[in-house]
Design a protein around this motif. Structure first.
Motif, PDB file in Angstrom:
ATOM      1  N   UNK A  88      43.627  82.532  55.324  1.00 20.03           N
ATOM      2  CA  UNK A  88      45.066  82.767  55.415  1.00 20.03           C
ATOM      3  C   UNK A  88      45.428  83.787  54.350  1.00 20.03           C
ATOM      4  N   UNK A  89      46.073  84.868  54.754  1.00 22.06           N
ATOM      5  CA  UNK A  89      46.449  85.906  53.780  1.00 22.06           C
ATOM      6  C   UNK A  89      47.961  86.086  53.747  1.00 22.06           C
ATOM      7  N   UNK A  90      48.438  86.516  52.575  1.00 18.24           N
ATOM      8  CA  UNK A  90      49.859  86.797  52.379  1.00 18.24           C
ATOM      9  C   UNK A  90      49.971  88.135  51.662  1.00 18.24           C
ATOM     10  N   UNK A  91      51.149  88.784  51.735  1.00 17.63           N
ATOM     11  CA  UNK A  91      51.327  90.034  50.988  1.00 17.63           C
ATOM     12  C   UNK A  91      51.109  89.776  49.496  1.00 17.63           C
ATOM     13  N   UNK A  92      50.534  90.716  48.790  1.00 19.87           N
ATOM     14  CA  UNK A  92      50.205  90.524  47.379  1.00 19.87           C
ATOM     15  C   UNK A  92      51.464  90.225  46.541  1.00 19.87           C
ATOM     16  N   UNK A  93      52.598  90.767  46.955  1.00 20.32           N
ATOM     17  CA  UNK A  93      53.836  90.542  46.195  1.00 20.32           C
ATOM     18  C   UNK A  93      54.691  89.427  46.800  1.00 20.32           C
TER      19      UNK A  93
END
Length: 269
Positions: free
Chosen positions: A127-132
Motif C-alpha cells: 500500500x503506497x501513499x504520497x510522500x507528503x
C-alpha cells in the motif's frame, strides 16, 4: 607433332585451373552469403507486465550488447490485456506475465510449450501513499479514512486482483469499493498516487521502490492473496523462435536475475 600435343595439354591444364578457381569462387561466395545471413538483425517483440519496465530496460541494454544481431522491442501493460493480445494473434515472441493464471491460458491453448516456460521471479504487494501525505494512513485498515484509492482493474491487472483479494480478506472491500479508481496497469496506479490524484494505491513493492514520490504504508500478508509469481515463456509460433529462446534463456541467467533482484523482485530459488 610434339608441339601440337604440348599446346593441347597446356589448354587442358588451363581449363582445369580455371574450373577450380570458379568452384572456389562459388564456394567462397556461398560462405559469404551464409555469413551475411547469420549477421542479419532480428527484431523481437517481448510482451511483459508493466511492473517489469525498469528492470527489463536495464536487461535489454546488456543483452543487446552481448547479442548485437537481436533487437528487443517491449510491449508493457497489464498481463490480462497482453495475454488477450497474444491469444488473438498479436506477433509476440516472448511473454513475461505478472500472474500465473493469465500465462496458463496460453499454455493450455498450446501457444506456449510447458518446456519453454519457467517461473522467473516473485514480488510483494504494498500500500503506497504520497510522500507528503497527511491522511495518517499506516495500514490497509486506515483506507476507510480516505477519499480515493487507486487499484489496477482486477479483470486485466494481476496487482488489482491481488489487491482486491487482500481487501476482501480484511473485510474491507465492500466498505471501500465505491472509493476505488481503476487503472490500466500498476504504473498508472503509481502515477495517480505520485500526483496526489488519490490518497493511496495498491502496487507491487518493485513499483513503490522505483519512485521517490511515494512511501510504503504497509505490506500485504502473503496469505491474503495468491502467490505473486512472474512466469516467462517463448511463444510457440514465434517467427524467430531460436532468437526468442536465446533471450528467454538470458532472462534466467545470473546477470538478469541480479538486475531483477536489484529492483526488488524475489528470486524463486
Amino acid at each position: 607433332m610434339k608441339n601440337y600435343y604440348r599446346s593441347v595439354l597446356s589448354v587442358l591444364l588451363l581449363l582445369i585451373i580455371l574450373s577450380g578457381c570458379s568452384a572456389n569462387d562459388k564456394t567462397t561466395a556461398e560462405n559469404s552469403n551464409k555469413q551475411d545471413a547469420s549477421q542479419d538483425k532480428v527484431e523481437l517483440t517481448v510482451s511483459a507486465a508493466a511492473s517489469l519496465q525498469d528492470a527489463l530496460t536495464d536487461i535489454k541494454a546488456d543483452f543487446e550488447k552481448e547479442n548485437p544481431n537481436i533487437i528487443l522491442h517491449f510491449n508493457f501493460g497489464g498481463s490480462g490485456a497482453l495475454q488477450q493480445q497474444i491469444s488473438q494473434g498479436a506477433p509476440v515472441d516472448v511473454f513475461v506475465s505478472a500472474a500465473e493464471d493469465k500465462f496458463q491460458i496460453l499454455v493450455d491453448d498450446g501457444l506456449i510449450e510447458k518446456s519453454d516456460s519457467t517461473d522467473l521471479v516473485g514480488n510483494e504487494l504494498v500500500l503506497v501513499v504520497p510522500r507528503d501525505s497527511d491522511k495518517g494512513i499506516k495500514g490497509f485498515e486506515d483506507l476507510t479514512k480516505t477519499g480515493k484509492i487507486a487499484l489496477g482493474t482486477p479483470e486485466s491487472v494481476p496487482a488489482g486482483q491481488y489487491g482486491k483479494d487482500t481487501l476482501e480478506s480484511l473485510n474491507l472491500w465492500t466498505k471501500l469499493e465505491d472509493k476505488v479508481i481503476y487503472a490500466k496497469d500498476v504504473r498508472q496506479v503509481l502515477t495517480y498516487v505520485e500526483t496526489n490524484n488519490v490518497d493511496a494505491g495498491i502496487v507491487y513493492k518493485t513499483d513503490a521502490l522505483s519512485s521517490d514520490k511515494v512511501e510504503i504504508a504497509a505490506t500485504a500478508e502473503e496469505s491474503s492473496h495468491d502467490p505473486i509469481i512472474y512466469p516467462a515463456g517463448v511463444i510457440k509460433n514465434s517467427t524467430y523462435y531460436a532468437q526468442a529462446k536465446t533471450f528467454y534463456d538470458y532472462l534466467q541467467g545470473v546477470n538478469s536475475l541480479k538486475i531483477l533482484e536489484q529492483y526488488g523482485f524475489k528470486g524463486m530459488k
